[in-house]
Design a protein around this motif. Sequence first.
Motif, PDB file in Angstrom:
ATOM      1  N   LEU A 185      -2.295   5.626 -13.816  1.00 32.20           N
ATOM      2  CA  LEU A 185      -3.563   4.917 -13.663  1.00 32.20           C
ATOM      3  C   LEU A 185      -3.344   3.530 -13.073  1.00 32.20           C
ATOM      4  CD1 LEU A 185      -5.243   5.890 -17.065  1.00 32.20           C
ATOM      5  CD2 LEU A 185      -5.395   7.057 -14.858  1.00 32.20           C
ATOM      6  N   SER A 186      -2.350   2.812 -13.570  1.00 30.53           N
ATOM      7  CA  SER A 186      -2.134   1.442 -13.096  1.00 30.53           C
ATOM      8  C   SER A 186      -1.676   1.425 -11.638  1.00 30.53           C
ATOM      9  CB  SER A 186      -1.113   0.726 -13.980  1.00 30.53           C
ATOM     10  OG  SER A 186       0.143   1.372 -13.925  1.00 30.53           O
ATOM     11  N   TRP A 187      -0.817   2.359 -11.247  1.00 32.49           N
ATOM     12  CA  TRP A 187      -0.341   2.356  -9.871  1.00 32.49           C
ATOM     13  C   TRP A 187      -1.391   2.876  -8.901  1.00 32.49           C
ATOM     14  CZ3 TRP A 187       3.887   0.209  -7.670  1.00 32.49           C
ATOM     15  CH2 TRP A 187       4.855  -0.291  -8.535  1.00 32.49           C
ATOM     16  N   VAL A 188      -2.243   3.768  -9.346  1.00 37.41           N
ATOM     17  CA  VAL A 188      -3.376   4.175  -8.507  1.00 37.41           C
ATOM     18  C   VAL A 188      -4.318   2.986  -8.290  1.00 37.41           C
ATOM     19  CG1 VAL A 188      -5.467   5.589  -8.456  1.00 37.41           C
ATOM     20  CG2 VAL A 188      -3.278   6.629  -9.049  1.00 37.41           C
ATOM     21  N   ALA A 189      -4.551   2.215  -9.340  1.00 39.02           N
ATOM     22  CA  ALA A 189      -5.387   1.018  -9.205  1.00 39.02           C
ATOM     23  C   ALA A 189      -4.745   0.015  -8.251  1.00 39.02           C
ATOM     24  CB  ALA A 189      -5.617   0.382 -10.578  1.00 39.02           C
ATOM     25  N   LEU A 190      -3.425  -0.133  -8.315  1.00 40.31           N
ATOM     26  CA  LEU A 190      -2.735  -1.022  -7.370  1.00 40.31           C
ATOM     27  C   LEU A 190      -2.863  -0.520  -5.934  1.00 40.31           C
ATOM     28  CD1 LEU A 190       0.534  -1.887  -9.326  1.00 40.31           C
ATOM     29  CD2 LEU A 190      -1.283  -3.480  -8.673  1.00 40.31           C
ATOM     30  N   THR A 191      -2.833   0.787  -5.763  1.00 39.92           N
ATOM     31  CA  THR A 191      -3.019   1.352  -4.428  1.00 39.92           C
ATOM     32  C   THR A 191      -4.405   1.054  -3.890  1.00 39.92           C
ATOM     33  OG1 THR A 191      -1.494   3.153  -5.006  1.00 39.92           O
ATOM     34  CG2 THR A 191      -2.892   3.473  -3.076  1.00 39.92           C
ATOM     35  N   VAL A 192      -5.408   1.176  -4.741  1.00 41.92           N
ATOM     36  CA  VAL A 192      -6.786   0.882  -4.328  1.00 41.92           C
ATOM     37  C   VAL A 192      -6.932  -0.597  -3.969  1.00 41.92           C
ATOM     38  CG1 VAL A 192      -9.185   0.831  -5.098  1.00 41.92           C
ATOM     39  CG2 VAL A 192      -7.737   2.791  -5.660  1.00 41.92           C
ATOM     40  N   LYS A 193      -6.337  -1.476  -4.764  1.00 42.10           N
ATOM     41  CA  LYS A 193      -6.410  -2.917  -4.478  1.00 42.10           C
ATOM     42  C   LYS A 193      -5.714  -3.241  -3.162  1.00 42.10           C
ATOM     43  CE  LYS A 193      -7.944  -5.632  -6.566  1.00 42.10           C
ATOM     44  NZ  LYS A 193      -9.336  -6.186  -6.562  1.00 42.10           N
ATOM     45  N   ALA A 194      -4.573  -2.625  -2.905  1.00 46.65           N
ATOM     46  CA  ALA A 194      -3.879  -2.857  -1.637  1.00 46.65           C
ATOM     47  C   ALA A 194      -4.695  -2.343  -0.460  1.00 46.65           C
ATOM     48  CB  ALA A 194      -2.507  -2.189  -1.666  1.00 46.65           C
ATOM     49  N   LEU A 195      -5.361  -1.214  -0.631  1.00 45.61           N
ATOM     50  CA  LEU A 195      -6.213  -0.680   0.428  1.00 45.61           C
ATOM     51  C   LEU A 195      -7.393  -1.613   0.693  1.00 45.61           C
ATOM     52  CD1 LEU A 195      -6.850   1.620   2.383  1.00 45.61           C
ATOM     53  CD2 LEU A 195      -8.050   2.781   0.518  1.00 45.61           C
ATOM     54  N   GLN A 196      -7.969  -2.176  -0.352  1.00 39.79           N
ATOM     55  CA  GLN A 196      -9.052  -3.129  -0.177  1.00 39.79           C
ATOM     56  C   GLN A 196      -8.577  -4.380   0.554  1.00 39.79           C
ATOM     57  OE1 GLN A 196     -10.529  -3.802  -4.137  1.00 39.79           O
ATOM     58  NE2 GLN A 196     -11.710  -1.907  -4.197  1.00 39.79           N
ATOM     59  N   ARG A 197      -7.394  -4.862   0.225  1.00 45.01           N
ATOM     60  CA  ARG A 197      -6.846  -6.030   0.917  1.00 45.01           C
ATOM     61  C   ARG A 197      -6.600  -5.723   2.394  1.00 45.01           C
ATOM     62  NH1 ARG A 197      -1.662  -8.009  -2.174  1.00 45.01           N
ATOM     63  NH2 ARG A 197      -1.811  -9.703  -0.655  1.00 45.01           N
ATOM     64  N   PHE A 198      -6.121  -4.531   2.688  1.00 43.70           N
ATOM     65  CA  PHE A 198      -5.865  -4.163   4.074  1.00 43.70           C
ATOM     66  C   PHE A 198      -7.168  -4.087   4.865  1.00 43.70           C
ATOM     67  CE2 PHE A 198      -5.428  -0.826   7.311  1.00 43.70           C
ATOM     68  CZ  PHE A 198      -4.438  -1.399   8.101  1.00 43.70           C
ATOM     69  N   ARG A 199      -8.184  -3.470   4.284  1.00 39.75           N
ATOM     70  CA  ARG A 199      -9.472  -3.388   4.969  1.00 39.75           C
ATOM     71  C   ARG A 199     -10.100  -4.764   5.136  1.00 39.75           C
ATOM     72  NH1 ARG A 199     -12.400   1.942   2.209  1.00 39.75           N
ATOM     73  NH2 ARG A 199     -11.080   3.514   3.243  1.00 39.75           N
ATOM     74  N   LEU A 200      -9.980  -5.607   4.132  1.00 38.22           N
ATOM     75  CA  LEU A 200     -10.524  -6.956   4.221  1.00 38.22           C
ATOM     76  C   LEU A 200      -9.834  -7.747   5.321  1.00 38.22           C
ATOM     77  CD1 LEU A 200     -12.340  -9.211   3.083  1.00 38.22           C
ATOM     78  CD2 LEU A 200     -10.506  -9.751   1.471  1.00 38.22           C
ATOM     79  N   GLY A 201      -8.519  -7.638   5.418  1.00 42.07           N
ATOM     80  CA  GLY A 201      -7.799  -8.348   6.463  1.00 42.07           C
ATOM     81  C   GLY A 201      -8.156  -7.847   7.843  1.00 42.07           C
ATOM     82  N   LEU A 203       0.823  -1.210   0.000  1.00 41.15           N
ATOM     83  CA  LEU A 203       0.000   0.000   0.000  1.00 41.15           C
ATOM     84  C   LEU A 203       0.855   1.257   0.000  1.00 41.15           C
ATOM     85  CD1 LEU A 203      -2.762   1.392   0.246  1.00 41.15           C
ATOM     86  CD2 LEU A 203      -2.617   1.040   2.726  1.00 41.15           C
ATOM     87  N   GLY A 204       1.861   1.301   0.854  1.00 41.32           N
ATOM     88  CA  GLY A 204       2.703   2.487   0.935  1.00 41.32           C
ATOM     89  C   GLY A 204       3.516   2.720  -0.327  1.00 41.32           C
ATOM     90  N   PHE A 205       4.109   1.648  -0.863  1.00 45.24           N
ATOM     91  CA  PHE A 205       4.931   1.814  -2.061  1.00 45.24           C
ATOM     92  C   PHE A 205       4.070   2.181  -3.266  1.00 45.24           C
ATOM     93  CE2 PHE A 205       7.319   0.531  -5.763  1.00 45.24           C
ATOM     94  CZ  PHE A 205       8.608   0.941  -5.466  1.00 45.24           C
ATOM     95  N   SER A 206       2.912   1.558  -3.412  1.00 39.45           N
ATOM     96  CA  SER A 206       2.045   1.871  -4.554  1.00 39.45           C
ATOM     97  C   SER A 206       1.560   3.311  -4.497  1.00 39.45           C
ATOM     98  CB  SER A 206       0.853   0.905  -4.579  1.00 39.45           C
ATOM     99  OG  SER A 206       1.281  -0.434  -4.726  1.00 39.45           O
ATOM    100  N   GLY A 207       1.205   3.770  -3.307  1.00 39.29           N
ATOM    101  CA  GLY A 207       0.786   5.160  -3.176  1.00 39.29           C
ATOM    102  C   GLY A 207       1.909   6.135  -3.486  1.00 39.29           C
ATOM    103  N   LEU A 208       3.131   5.823  -3.009  1.00 36.29           N
ATOM    104  CA  LEU A 208       4.283   6.685  -3.288  1.00 36.29           C
ATOM    105  C   LEU A 208       4.603   6.716  -4.772  1.00 36.29           C
ATOM    106  CD1 LEU A 208       6.746   8.372  -2.399  1.00 36.29           C
ATOM    107  CD2 LEU A 208       7.963   6.207  -2.025  1.00 36.29           C
TER     108      LEU A 208
END
Length: 229
Positions: free
Chosen positions: A158-174, A109-114
């Motif tokens: 666009l692709s890295w923003v999408a990766l950030t969103v996916k990582a955020l979803q995984r974090f919330r799901l966990g 999440l942190g790396f994708s956002g950066l």
Amino acid sequence: MEGGSFGAGRAGAALDPVSFARRPQTLLRVASWVFSIAVFGPIVNEGYVNADSGPELRCIFNGNAGACRFGVALGLGAFLACAGFLLLDVRFQQISSIRDRRRAVLLDLGFSGLWSFLWFVGFCFLTNQWQRTEPGPGTAQAGDAARAAITFSFFSILSWVALTVKALQRFRLGTDMSLFATEQLGAGAGQTYPGYPVGSGVEGTETYQSPPFTETLDTSPKGYQVPAY
């Protein structure tokens, strides 16, 4: 997934290559990996042209060597990161510790956002320097490489923003699944279980009978009288 955490199944479960390849996160990583090559590749190959005043090489982006170095560093870093995180996704299901899974997701999440922010900065920087570039023989020769680097920089945002969103979803799901597991354990500690039903082969408390060979004691046996004083 059932019995899993942070978007993965149970630890130690077999990985299905087909389902893994079809995951949106995997497709986004591959796309980001390709976009990074399309950014730093043209800059390395054709990003430096001969200057009009001499044989020395100059950056195609307005002669600013920092723009070329920034584009190469950004693309190369994204290339290595995509390969590393793709390998982490393959090994993620083998991680048994929820704490380690949490750290891996937070790192993603942190790396994708950066990198999403850096791609935005790089896109704006390269676009600005290209607009300031004066036309010339070198510009016409390497113009396609410069435009390709700018275009795929935008796609990388666009692709890295999408990766950030996916990582955020995984974090919330966990996090949600961890809270759910805690509540289930707390509720199970005070749960009472019903007894065996009558007729199931095990006698219940309702059908309990006194043991055999037990006589009832008579407090006043016959033929005995209390003497009077």
